[in-house]
Design a protein around this motif. Structure first.
Motif, mmCIF file in Angstrom:
data_model
loop_
_atom_site.group_PDB
_atom_site.id
_atom_site.type_symbol
_atom_site.label_atom_id
_atom_site.label_comp_id
_atom_site.label_asym_id
_atom_site.label_seq_id
_atom_site.Cartn_x
_atom_site.Cartn_y
_atom_site.Cartn_z
ATOM 1 N N SER A 31 -0.042 -40.228 -82.230
ATOM 2 C CA SER A 31 -1.150 -40.008 -81.403
ATOM 3 C C SER A 31 -1.170 -38.489 -80.759
ATOM 4 O O SER A 31 -2.226 -37.869 -80.476
ATOM 5 C CB SER A 31 -1.268 -41.025 -80.369
ATOM 6 O OG SER A 31 -2.112 -42.270 -80.639
ATOM 7 N N ALA A 32 0.123 -38.343 -80.203
ATOM 8 C CA ALA A 32 0.218 -37.247 -79.345
ATOM 9 C C ALA A 32 0.012 -36.165 -80.464
ATOM 10 O O ALA A 32 -0.438 -34.774 -79.790
ATOM 11 C CB ALA A 32 1.633 -37.180 -78.736
ATOM 12 N N GLN A 64 10.292 -51.039 -82.364
ATOM 13 C CA GLN A 64 10.202 -49.860 -81.260
ATOM 14 C C GLN A 64 10.099 -48.398 -81.972
ATOM 15 O O GLN A 64 9.382 -47.637 -81.708
ATOM 16 C CB GLN A 64 11.573 -49.815 -80.567
ATOM 17 C CG GLN A 64 11.581 -48.856 -79.249
ATOM 18 C CD GLN A 64 10.504 -49.004 -78.398
ATOM 19 O OE1 GLN A 64 10.138 -50.321 -77.983
ATOM 20 N NE2 GLN A 64 9.566 -48.243 -78.010
ATOM 21 N N LEU A 86 6.424 -48.254 -83.154
ATOM 22 C CA LEU A 86 5.650 -47.745 -81.807
ATOM 23 C C LEU A 86 5.696 -46.235 -81.651
ATOM 24 O O LEU A 86 4.952 -45.585 -80.985
ATOM 25 C CB LEU A 86 5.988 -48.824 -80.755
ATOM 26 C CG LEU A 86 5.551 -49.955 -80.774
ATOM 27 C CD1 LEU A 86 6.132 -50.865 -79.870
ATOM 28 C CD2 LEU A 86 4.021 -50.247 -80.866
ATOM 29 N N ASN A 87 7.107 -45.912 -81.420
ATOM 30 C CA ASN A 87 7.394 -44.323 -81.080
ATOM 31 C C ASN A 87 6.651 -43.331 -82.146
ATOM 32 O O ASN A 87 6.193 -42.450 -81.735
ATOM 33 C CB ASN A 87 8.800 -44.003 -80.935
ATOM 34 C CG ASN A 87 9.603 -45.033 -79.906
ATOM 35 O OD1 ASN A 87 8.983 -44.963 -78.857
ATOM 36 N ND2 ASN A 87 10.820 -44.950 -80.076
ATOM 37 N N GLN A 111 4.093 -44.092 -83.846
ATOM 38 C CA GLN A 111 2.631 -44.062 -83.414
ATOM 39 C C GLN A 111 2.172 -43.211 -82.272
ATOM 40 O O GLN A 111 1.245 -42.479 -82.459
ATOM 41 C CB GLN A 111 2.289 -45.567 -83.341
ATOM 42 C CG GLN A 111 2.346 -46.504 -84.550
ATOM 43 C CD GLN A 111 1.705 -47.901 -84.392
ATOM 44 O OE1 GLN A 111 1.667 -48.266 -83.125
ATOM 45 N NE2 GLN A 111 1.374 -48.706 -85.247
ATOM 46 N N SER A 112 3.207 -43.073 -81.274
ATOM 47 C CA SER A 112 2.716 -42.503 -80.185
ATOM 48 C C SER A 112 2.997 -41.181 -80.605
ATOM 49 O O SER A 112 2.125 -40.090 -79.972
ATOM 50 C CB SER A 112 3.931 -42.879 -79.038
ATOM 51 O OG SER A 112 3.806 -44.054 -78.666
#
Length: 176
Positions: free
Chosen positions: A158-159, A148, A151-152, A154-155
């Motif tokens: 990306s952001a 998790q 993923l965070n 990566q988010s």
């Protein structure tokens, strides 16, 4: 006297049993008993020989008399030795029973210690199994949390990338 009477009644058998028991309790060996009996028989045969000579018994009559004496003597020895051997066997059984009881008394604490040690091993194995299960559960939870977090990240990346692109666009627009 009971021997020469050749009366095999209760009194005779009780006497033979007392004699066998007494000889056994006194520690007289079977060999010594037979040797003493031989001595007694020699004395009786001597007296029979003297009596047969006085009464002018013929050879066949003397032989029958001696055969009868030997038969009675062997029956008597059999009865006494039967008692003697029975007592030996009873003492051996009692000794074997005492050995078995002593062995049981000595082995029982060892068996109990082994049973206790086995239970302790079982308890430790159960505790280790529980710890392994808990560790597996925590590892699974950590793996899920790490995934998790990844993923965070990566988010966020990306952001951040999108933000950088937006900032560049704004900066270009502001220059233009």
């Amino acid at each position: 006297e009971l021997i020469t009477d050749a009366t095999f009644d209760e009194a005779y058998f009780a006497s033979a049993e007392r004699i066998g028991t007494t000889h056994y309790r006194l520690g007289i060996s079977v060999s010594s008993y037979i040797g003493a009996y031989r001595h007694v028989l020699i004395g009786i045969v001597r007296r029979l020989s003297q009596a047969s000579w006085r009464h002018r018994l013929k050879g066949a009559q003397r032989t029958e008399l001696i055969q009868a004496l030997l038969t009675v003597a062997f029956v008597d020895m059999d009865r006494v030795l039967h008692t003697f051997i029975g007592l030996i066997e009873a003492d051996r059984r009692a000794a074997a029973q005492r050995i078995a009881e002593n062995l049981d008394a000595e082995i029982q604490p060892i068996v109990q210690k082994l049973a206790d040690a086995g239970q302790l091993l079982t308890d430790h194995a159960t505790a280790m199994s529980n710890l392994a299960s808990e560790t597996t559960h925590r590892s699974t939870s950590i793996a899920a949390s790490t995934e998790q977090a990844s993923l965070n990240v990566q988010s966020v990346a990306s952001a951040a990338e999108e933000l950088a692109v937006s900032v560049e666009d704004v900066a270009r627009q502001a220059e233009a």
